[in-house]
Write a protein that holds these residues in place. Structure first.
Motif, PDB file in Angstrom:
ATOM      1  N   GLY A  31      12.700  -4.787  -0.582  1.00 41.88           N
ATOM      2  CA  GLY A  31      12.971  -3.934   0.570  1.00 41.88           C
ATOM      3  C   GLY A  31      12.936  -2.460   0.250  1.00 41.88           C
ATOM      4  N   GLN A  32      12.114  -2.066  -0.729  1.00 37.41           N
ATOM      5  CA  GLN A  32      12.081  -0.679  -1.167  1.00 37.41           C
ATOM      6  C   GLN A  32      10.746   0.001  -0.863  1.00 37.41           C
ATOM      7  OE1 GLN A  32      13.108  -0.767  -5.329  1.00 37.41           O
ATOM      8  NE2 GLN A  32      15.186  -1.475  -4.938  1.00 37.41           N
ATOM      9  N   SER A  33      10.045  -0.470   0.152  1.00 39.87           N
ATOM     10  CA  SER A  33       8.829   0.216   0.574  1.00 39.87           C
ATOM     11  C   SER A  33       9.215   1.411   1.440  1.00 39.87           C
ATOM     12  CB  SER A  33       7.907  -0.734   1.349  1.00 39.87           C
ATOM     13  OG  SER A  33       6.697  -0.099   1.692  1.00 39.87           O
ATOM     14  N   TRP A  34       8.276   2.014   2.145  1.00 38.59           N
ATOM     15  CA  TRP A  34       8.599   3.160   2.987  1.00 38.59           C
ATOM     16  C   TRP A  34       9.629   2.764   4.037  1.00 38.59           C
ATOM     17  CZ3 TRP A  34       3.702   6.563   4.247  1.00 38.59           C
ATOM     18  CH2 TRP A  34       3.235   7.114   3.049  1.00 38.59           C
ATOM     19  N   SER A  35      10.489   3.706   4.374  1.00 37.35           N
ATOM     20  CA  SER A  35      11.657   3.401   5.210  1.00 37.35           C
ATOM     21  C   SER A  35      11.294   2.831   6.575  1.00 37.35           C
ATOM     22  CB  SER A  35      12.508   4.657   5.387  1.00 37.35           C
ATOM     23  OG  SER A  35      11.761   5.703   5.999  1.00 37.35           O
ATOM     24  N   HIS A  36      10.157   3.247   7.159  1.00 39.95           N
ATOM     25  CA  HIS A  36       9.837   2.771   8.508  1.00 39.95           C
ATOM     26  C   HIS A  36       9.462   1.289   8.523  1.00 39.95           C
ATOM     27  CE1 HIS A  36       5.628   2.961   7.298  1.00 39.95           C
ATOM     28  NE2 HIS A  36       5.272   2.453   8.462  1.00 39.95           N
ATOM     29  N   MET A  37       9.248   0.691   7.352  1.00 38.21           N
ATOM     30  CA  MET A  37       8.907  -0.730   7.294  1.00 38.21           C
ATOM     31  C   MET A  37      10.104  -1.640   7.573  1.00 38.21           C
ATOM     32  SD  MET A  37       5.666  -0.750   6.760  1.00 38.21           S
ATOM     33  CE  MET A  37       5.310  -2.434   6.296  1.00 38.21           C
ATOM     34  N   TRP A  38      11.295  -1.034   7.759  1.00 35.19           N
ATOM     35  CA  TRP A  38      12.473  -1.830   8.075  1.00 35.19           C
ATOM     36  C   TRP A  38      12.227  -2.710   9.299  1.00 35.19           C
ATOM     37  CZ3 TRP A  38      14.854  -1.802  12.797  1.00 35.19           C
ATOM     38  CH2 TRP A  38      14.536  -0.743  13.661  1.00 35.19           C
ATOM     39  N   TYR A  39      11.409  -2.227  10.203  1.00 39.39           N
ATOM     40  CA  TYR A  39      11.149  -2.957  11.445  1.00 39.39           C
ATOM     41  C   TYR A  39      10.470  -4.291  11.168  1.00 39.39           C
ATOM     42  CZ  TYR A  39       9.435  -3.789  16.195  1.00 39.39           C
ATOM     43  OH  TYR A  39       9.166  -4.334  17.428  1.00 39.39           O
ATOM     44  N   ILE A  40       9.595  -4.332  10.172  1.00 36.97           N
ATOM     45  CA  ILE A  40       8.916  -5.576   9.828  1.00 36.97           C
ATOM     46  C   ILE A  40       9.903  -6.577   9.240  1.00 36.97           C
ATOM     47  CG2 ILE A  40       7.012  -6.611   8.546  1.00 36.97           C
ATOM     48  CD1 ILE A  40       6.129  -4.631  10.649  1.00 36.97           C
ATOM     49  N   TYR A  41      10.772  -6.088   8.365  1.00 35.59           N
ATOM     50  CA  TYR A  41      11.809  -6.968   7.807  1.00 35.59           C
ATOM     51  C   TYR A  41      12.672  -7.541   8.930  1.00 35.59           C
ATOM     52  CZ  TYR A  41      10.748  -4.991   3.183  1.00 35.59           C
ATOM     53  OH  TYR A  41      10.128  -4.613   2.021  1.00 35.59           O
ATOM     54  N   MET A  42      13.019  -6.677   9.900  1.00 33.76           N
ATOM     55  CA  MET A  42      13.849  -7.126  11.010  1.00 33.76           C
ATOM     56  C   MET A  42      13.120  -8.158  11.866  1.00 33.76           C
ATOM     57  SD  MET A  42      15.315  -5.077  14.296  1.00 33.76           S
ATOM     58  CE  MET A  42      13.675  -5.183  14.995  1.00 33.76           C
ATOM     59  N   LEU A  43      11.819  -7.935  12.114  1.00 37.26           N
ATOM     60  CA  LEU A  43      11.043  -8.885  12.911  1.00 37.26           C
ATOM     61  C   LEU A  43      11.002 -10.252  12.253  1.00 37.26           C
ATOM     62  CD1 LEU A  43       7.931  -6.924  14.245  1.00 37.26           C
ATOM     63  CD2 LEU A  43       9.871  -7.788  15.542  1.00 37.26           C
ATOM     64  N   ILE A  95      -2.919  -1.173 -13.104  1.00 35.11           N
ATOM     65  CA  ILE A  95      -2.626  -2.476 -12.523  1.00 35.11           C
ATOM     66  C   ILE A  95      -1.124  -2.690 -12.386  1.00 35.11           C
ATOM     67  CG2 ILE A  95      -2.592  -3.695 -14.722  1.00 35.11           C
ATOM     68  CD1 ILE A  95      -4.024  -4.969 -11.359  1.00 35.11           C
ATOM     69  N   SER A  96      -0.359  -2.029 -13.261  1.00 32.34           N
ATOM     70  CA  SER A  96       1.102  -2.173 -13.201  1.00 32.34           C
ATOM     71  C   SER A  96       1.661  -1.603 -11.906  1.00 32.34           C
ATOM     72  CB  SER A  96       1.755  -1.487 -14.403  1.00 32.34           C
ATOM     73  OG  SER A  96       1.504  -0.089 -14.387  1.00 32.34           O
ATOM     74  N   VAL A  97       0.989  -0.586 -11.363  1.00 33.05           N
ATOM     75  CA  VAL A  97       1.412  -0.006 -10.084  1.00 33.05           C
ATOM     76  C   VAL A  97       1.316  -1.049  -8.983  1.00 33.05           C
ATOM     77  CG1 VAL A  97       0.814   1.676  -8.302  1.00 33.05           C
ATOM     78  CG2 VAL A  97       0.821   2.352 -10.702  1.00 33.05           C
ATOM     79  N   PHE A  98       0.255  -1.850  -9.032  1.00 30.83           N
ATOM     80  CA  PHE A  98       0.062  -2.908  -8.032  1.00 30.83           C
ATOM     81  C   PHE A  98       1.206  -3.917  -8.087  1.00 30.83           C
ATOM     82  CE2 PHE A  98      -1.577  -7.240  -7.262  1.00 30.83           C
ATOM     83  CZ  PHE A  98      -1.860  -7.131  -5.912  1.00 30.83           C
ATOM     84  N   TYR A  99       1.548  -4.374  -9.288  1.00 28.22           N
ATOM     85  CA  TYR A  99       2.622  -5.358  -9.426  1.00 28.22           C
ATOM     86  C   TYR A  99       3.977  -4.764  -9.042  1.00 28.22           C
ATOM     87  CZ  TYR A  99      -0.751  -8.256 -11.939  1.00 28.22           C
ATOM     88  OH  TYR A  99      -1.847  -9.011 -12.272  1.00 28.22           O
ATOM     89  N   GLU A 100       4.193  -3.524  -9.442  1.00 29.30           N
ATOM     90  CA  GLU A 100       5.474  -2.888  -9.137  1.00 29.30           C
ATOM     91  C   GLU A 100       5.624  -2.650  -7.636  1.00 29.30           C
ATOM     92  OE1 GLU A 100       8.171   1.008 -10.440  1.00 29.30           O
ATOM     93  OE2 GLU A 100       6.299   0.542 -11.501  1.00 29.30           O
ATOM     94  N   SER A 101       4.514  -2.330  -6.958  1.00 22.07           N
ATOM     95  CA  SER A 101       4.581  -2.106  -5.509  1.00 22.07           C
ATOM     96  C   SER A 101       4.963  -3.383  -4.778  1.00 22.07           C
ATOM     97  CB  SER A 101       3.251  -1.567  -5.005  1.00 22.07           C
ATOM     98  OG  SER A 101       2.214  -2.522  -5.178  1.00 22.07           O
ATOM     99  N   ILE A 102       4.414  -4.518  -5.219  1.00 18.80           N
ATOM    100  CA  ILE A 102       4.791  -5.802  -4.612  1.00 18.80           C
ATOM    101  C   ILE A 102       6.265  -6.082  -4.846  1.00 18.80           C
ATOM    102  CG2 ILE A 102       4.437  -8.296  -4.694  1.00 18.80           C
ATOM    103  CD1 ILE A 102       1.512  -7.800  -5.292  1.00 18.80           C
ATOM    104  N   GLY A 103       6.720  -5.797  -6.063  1.00 20.31           N
ATOM    105  CA  GLY A 103       8.139  -5.993  -6.366  1.00 20.31           C
ATOM    106  C   GLY A 103       9.035  -5.160  -5.487  1.00 20.31           C
ATOM    107  N   ARG A 104       8.617  -3.924  -5.215  1.00 17.01           N
ATOM    108  CA  ARG A 104       9.408  -3.058  -4.336  1.00 17.01           C
ATOM    109  C   ARG A 104       9.466  -3.611  -2.912  1.00 17.01           C
ATOM    110  NH1 ARG A 104       9.096   3.396  -5.436  1.00 17.01           N
ATOM    111  NH2 ARG A 104       9.645   3.351  -7.641  1.00 17.01           N
ATOM    112  N   ILE A 143       0.839  -1.207   0.000  1.00 15.28           N
ATOM    113  CA  ILE A 143       0.000   0.000   0.000  1.00 15.28           C
ATOM    114  C   ILE A 143       0.869   1.250   0.000  1.00 15.28           C
ATOM    115  CG2 ILE A 143      -1.598   1.377   1.380  1.00 15.28           C
ATOM    116  CD1 ILE A 143      -2.884  -1.252   2.292  1.00 15.28           C
ATOM    117  N   TYR A 144       1.878   1.284   0.876  1.00 14.59           N
ATOM    118  CA  TYR A 144       2.748   2.453   0.944  1.00 14.59           C
ATOM    119  C   TYR A 144       3.541   2.631  -0.350  1.00 14.59           C
ATOM    120  CZ  TYR A 144       1.737   2.646   5.945  1.00 14.59           C
ATOM    121  OH  TYR A 144       1.111   2.761   7.148  1.00 14.59           O
ATOM    122  N   ALA A 145       4.060   1.517  -0.880  1.00 15.93           N
ATOM    123  CA  ALA A 145       4.817   1.596  -2.125  1.00 15.93           C
ATOM    124  C   ALA A 145       3.932   2.055  -3.281  1.00 15.93           C
ATOM    125  CB  ALA A 145       5.436   0.235  -2.449  1.00 15.93           C
ATOM    126  N   ALA A 146       2.690   1.558  -3.320  1.00 12.89           N
ATOM    127  CA  ALA A 146       1.753   1.953  -4.377  1.00 12.89           C
ATOM    128  C   ALA A 146       1.413   3.440  -4.260  1.00 12.89           C
ATOM    129  CB  ALA A 146       0.488   1.110  -4.285  1.00 12.89           C
TER     130      ALA A 146
END
Length: 208
Positions: free
Chosen positions: A39-51, A26-35, A11-14
């Motif tokens: 690991g290229q979503s919003w910076s504060h999501m780093w915590y989820i990757y770490m968890l 629809i390409s935005v949806f696929y590209e957001s998942i790819g991001r 959602i944030y990436a989209a």
């Protein structure tokens, strides 16, 4: 946790793609998942990757922790505090390059310290917890003065390896763990609400 990452991260990436590229498709949806997968979503999501990473190491880490004695755990925590928090803070404060010889991440240390605090029977006094909060407040004040006066950060308050961050983390953890001792229903209720909603607050806090 993976599902939460995919949902909110996408959602944030989209949203970012829509605002930067000025298109909705629809390409935005696929590209957001790819991001998100990169690991290229919003910076504060780093915590989820770490968890997710912490969950992956929980099983072997739990096996090791449960095999050692309580005194050995205290010694391990003490070594982590000195090597991963105190020495880096000294280096930052005095611009030194002291070697700590620690081959593990500070996030693992936070995990182990949290486990120790959850099982220990050592309790902070009523004076100790406010005193720790006071240390944190003074450090934040020093950073504010440093920014206003010199345009530079104090250097300790925003680092995961900072001894100030460690003190604040321990004080908050113990205040919540021992909240029943405050004998204040309003405080206990407020802490309970914060605890129940802290993860949700984290997920949406960039909007505020």
């Amino acid at each position: 946790m993976v599902l939460i990452l995919l949902i909110f991260g996408s959602i944030y990436a989209a949203m970012e793609l829509v605002f930067t590229e000025r298109k909705i498709s629809i390409s935005v949806f696929y590209e957001s998942i790819g991001r998100v997968l990169q690991g290229q979503s919003w910076s504060h999501m780093w915590y989820i990757y770490m968890l997710i990473g912490l969950y992956l190491v929980t099983i072997p880490l739990r096996y090791i922790i449960e095999k050692i004695q309580y005194k050995e755990l205290e010694g391990l925590v003490a070594v982590m505090m000195v090597g991963l928090f105190l020495i880096p803070s000294i280096n930052t404060l005095w611009n030194l390059s002291l070697e700590n010889y620690m081959l593990i991440s500070e996030y693992i240390a936070w995990y182990v310290i949290g486990y120790y605090l959850s099982i220990t029977d050592r309790k902070f006094t009523r004076i100790a917890i406010p005193s720790l909060f006071l240390v944190g407040f003074i450090s934040v004040l020093c950073e504010s003065i440093s920014i206003i006066s010199y345009g530079e950060r104090f250097g300790l308050n925003h680092q995961t390896k900072s001894v100030i961050t460690l003190i604040l983390g321990i004080s908050v953890f113990n205040a919540i763990k021992n909240r029943g001792e405050f004998n204040n229903s309003t405080v206990n209720k407020l802490i309970g609400i914060i605890c129940e909603n802290s993860f949700a607050i984290y997920l949406i806090h960039p909007f505020f």
